[in-house]
Design an enzyme around this catalytic site. Structure first.
Site, short mmCIF file in Angstrom:
data_model
loop_
_atom_site.label_atom_id
_atom_site.label_comp_id
_atom_site.label_asym_id
_atom_site.label_seq_id
_atom_site.Cartn_x
_atom_site.Cartn_y
_atom_site.Cartn_z
N ASP A 32 25.23 44.70 20.10
CA ASP A 32 25.35 46.16 20.15
C ASP A 32 26.54 46.61 19.33
O ASP A 32 27.69 46.28 19.66
CB ASP A 32 25.55 46.62 21.60
CG ASP A 32 24.28 46.55 22.42
OD1 ASP A 32 23.22 46.98 21.91
OD2 ASP A 32 24.33 46.06 23.56
N MET A 34 28.58 49.93 18.12
CA MET A 34 28.73 51.35 18.48
C MET A 34 29.94 51.93 17.75
O MET A 34 30.95 51.24 17.60
CB MET A 34 28.95 51.49 19.98
CG MET A 34 27.93 50.77 20.84
SD MET A 34 28.28 51.09 22.57
CE MET A 34 27.36 49.76 23.34
N MET A 65 24.10 51.36 16.78
CA MET A 65 24.22 52.70 17.40
C MET A 65 25.34 53.43 16.67
O MET A 65 26.41 53.71 17.22
CB MET A 65 24.52 52.55 18.90
CG MET A 65 23.31 52.08 19.68
SD MET A 65 23.76 51.54 21.34
CE MET A 65 24.17 49.83 21.01
N ASP A 170 15.30 47.84 26.09
CA ASP A 170 16.76 47.66 26.19
C ASP A 170 17.30 48.66 27.20
O ASP A 170 17.21 49.87 26.98
CB ASP A 170 17.38 47.88 24.79
CG ASP A 170 18.87 47.60 24.75
OD1 ASP A 170 19.42 47.08 25.72
OD2 ASP A 170 19.48 47.92 23.70
C1 DX5 Z 1 23.12 49.94 25.86
C2 DX5 Z 1 22.95 48.70 25.03
C3 DX5 Z 1 22.32 47.57 25.74
C4 DX5 Z 1 23.13 47.01 26.90
C5 DX5 Z 1 22.19 46.37 27.86
O1 DX5 Z 1 23.55 50.96 25.03
O2 DX5 Z 1 22.12 49.00 23.90
O3 DX5 Z 1 21.94 46.53 24.85
O4 DX5 Z 1 24.09 46.08 26.48
O5 DX5 Z 1 22.85 46.11 29.06
P1 DX5 Z 1 22.10 46.28 30.47
O6 DX5 Z 1 21.02 45.24 30.49
O7 DX5 Z 1 23.17 46.07 31.47
O8 DX5 Z 1 21.53 47.67 30.51
ZN ZN Z 2 21.30 47.35 22.65
#
Ligand code: DX5
Ligand code: ZN
Length: 213
Positions: A32, A34, A65, A170
């Site tokens: 991920d 961000m 993201m 996700d």
């Molecule tokens: C949220 C992320 C996910 C997150 C998933 O913005 O894109 O990939 O790490 O974590 P869980 O399974 O705890 O929702």
């Molecule tokens: Zn993710």
């Protein structure tokens, strides 16, 4: 066949190398990224990628993201991405970005926020090999699953057959949720909190794989 993408955001970052080494049977590692702008949080950066790449050969599924992701596609290729997933809400020229990802030899993916409809992306679905349906608002692990996304998952499950893309979810996925979503046509599952919370992500992943073999 179910594919599991452990979410590295949820690993123990004080002990990242050890956590990652134990996940050698994962299908992908979900990374991920961000930017604190497209989503209100910061995520994995260069050091995490370098550490993961050093300690694992598992292909990296990179979830960007970030706004204007096209600027950074080459960089994430250099960091070892296999799949790069971008958000249409963050990119003015999403079709060009998906084409660029493919041109550079990676798998193009598109991510849909819970509030983004399938209609928004139907033209570009043929350009994607991977569709990431968000079942929480992106930005944080450990949130509640948004039940209203189920209708969209059913529609995407049918489109996955037609356009031949992998449908991935996700956001708060666990073993029970996986069982519920498989019949809709979901094949790929990002799992964060549920995999890491008991301190044995590899064991938990194997149990899920065995149950769904
Ligand atoms: C949220 C992320 C996910 C997150 C998933 O913005 O894109 O990939 O790490 O974590 P869980 O399974 O705890 O929702
Ligand atoms: Zn993710």
């Amino acid at each position: 066949m179910v594919k599991i993408h452990p979410s590295v955001l949820c690993a123990d970052h004080g002990n990242l190398a050890e956590d990652i080494k134990r996940l050698e049977n994962a299908d992908y590692l979900h990374m991920d990224v961000m930017d604190g702008d497209f989503v209100p949080n910061f995520g994995l950066g260069t050091d995490s990628f370098t550490c993961v790449r050093k300690h694992s050969d598992v292909p990296l599924d990179v979830h960007l993201m970030i706004r204007n992701p096209a600027r950074h596609i080459r960089y994430f290729r250099k960091l070892g991405a296999s799949i790069i997933t971008v958000h249409p809400e963050a990119d003015t020229h999403i079709a060009g970005t998906l084409a660029l990802i493919r041109e550079l030899g990676m798998t193009p993916g598109i991510a849909l926020n819970p509030g983004t409809s399938v209609e928004t992306v139907k033209e570009v679905l043929p350009l994607c090999d991977h569709v990431l349906a968000m079942t929480v608002n992106p930005g944080f692990a450990g949130q509640e699953f948004l039940e209203f996304t189920l209708g969209k998952l059913a529609v995407l499950g049918e489109l996955a057959q037609k356009h031949n893309f992998a449908l991935c979810v996700d956001g708060n996925i666990d073993a029970d949720r996986l069982q519920q979503l498989r019949p809709l046509g979901v094949t790929n599952f990002v799992i964060g909190t549920a995999l890491f919370r008991d301190g044995d992500p590899a064991g938990m992943m194997q149990r899920i794989k065995d149950e769904n073999a």
